[in-house]
Scaffold this motif. Structure first.
Motif, PDB file in Angstrom:
ATOM      1  N   MET A 153       0.821  -1.205   0.000  1.00 19.00           N
ATOM      2  CA  MET A 153       0.000   0.000   0.000  1.00 19.00           C
ATOM      3  C   MET A 153       0.862   1.265   0.000  1.00 19.00           C
ATOM      4  SD  MET A 153      -3.112  -0.798  -0.332  1.00 19.00           S
ATOM      5  CE  MET A 153      -2.496  -2.054  -1.432  1.00 19.00           C
ATOM      6  N   PHE A 154       1.964   1.250   0.712  1.00 16.65           N
ATOM      7  CA  PHE A 154       2.882   2.387   0.685  1.00 16.65           C
ATOM      8  C   PHE A 154       3.421   2.605  -0.722  1.00 16.65           C
ATOM      9  CE2 PHE A 154       7.215   4.064   0.927  1.00 16.65           C
ATOM     10  CZ  PHE A 154       6.974   5.273   1.549  1.00 16.65           C
ATOM     11  N   ARG A 155       3.791   1.517  -1.380  1.00 19.26           N
ATOM     12  CA  ARG A 155       4.312   1.633  -2.748  1.00 19.26           C
ATOM     13  C   ARG A 155       3.243   2.126  -3.713  1.00 19.26           C
ATOM     14  NH1 ARG A 155       8.379  -3.361  -3.999  1.00 19.26           N
ATOM     15  NH2 ARG A 155       9.350  -3.476  -1.965  1.00 19.26           N
ATOM     16  N   TYR A 193       1.331   8.561  -6.842  1.00 16.43           N
ATOM     17  CA  TYR A 193       1.599   9.996  -6.782  1.00 16.43           C
ATOM     18  C   TYR A 193       2.597  10.410  -7.854  1.00 16.43           C
ATOM     19  CZ  TYR A 193       3.574  14.402  -5.206  1.00 16.43           C
ATOM     20  OH  TYR A 193       4.031  15.683  -5.163  1.00 16.43           O
ATOM     21  N   ARG A 194       3.669   9.666  -7.983  1.00 12.06           N
ATOM     22  CA  ARG A 194       4.686  10.007  -8.976  1.00 12.06           C
ATOM     23  C   ARG A 194       4.141   9.865 -10.402  1.00 12.06           C
ATOM     24  NH1 ARG A 194       9.903   6.840  -8.273  1.00 12.06           N
ATOM     25  NH2 ARG A 194      10.474   8.204  -9.989  1.00 12.06           N
ATOM     26  N   LYS A 221       2.268  12.787 -15.193  1.00  9.25           N
ATOM     27  CA  LYS A 221       1.256  12.919 -16.258  1.00  9.25           C
ATOM     28  C   LYS A 221       0.773  14.365 -16.340  1.00  9.25           C
ATOM     29  CE  LYS A 221       0.418   8.828 -18.023  1.00  9.25           C
ATOM     30  NZ  LYS A 221       0.437   8.504 -19.404  1.00  9.25           N
ATOM     31  N   ALA A 222       0.575  14.999 -15.209  1.00 10.56           N
ATOM     32  CA  ALA A 222       0.082  16.381 -15.202  1.00 10.56           C
ATOM     33  C   ALA A 222       1.122  17.343 -15.769  1.00 10.56           C
ATOM     34  CB  ALA A 222      -0.298  16.790 -13.779  1.00 10.56           C
ATOM     35  N   VAL A 223       2.386  17.063 -15.537  1.00  6.78           N
ATOM     36  CA  VAL A 223       3.448  17.952 -16.015  1.00  6.78           C
ATOM     37  C   VAL A 223       3.636  17.785 -17.514  1.00  6.78           C
ATOM     38  CG1 VAL A 223       5.930  18.387 -15.888  1.00  6.78           C
ATOM     39  CG2 VAL A 223       4.623  18.023 -13.812  1.00  6.78           C
TER      40      VAL A 223
END
Length: 57
Positions: free
Chosen positions: A39-41, A47-48, A53-55
């Protein structure tokens, strides 16, 4: 690679050791530690992925 090594050291090994040795839980709790690692991964990689994708998108 850094995220994978960090997550494995802290969550899989660290939490499993904490659960079994200090809290005297059974082997099932090792799977909970692995799940916490996954879950942490998911959170970090997600997030990354969406940030990149947004950038670029």
């Amino acid at each position: 690679m850094k995220v994978a090594v960090f997550a494995m050291a802290v969550f899989r090994v660290g939490l499993a050791y904490l659960f079994v040795v200090f809290l005297d839980k059974n082997v099932l709790w090792i799977w909970y530690a692995m799940f916490a690692d996954w879950m942490f991964r998911v959170v970090v990689y997600g997030y990354r992925f969406f940030r990149d994708k947004a950038v670029t998108g």
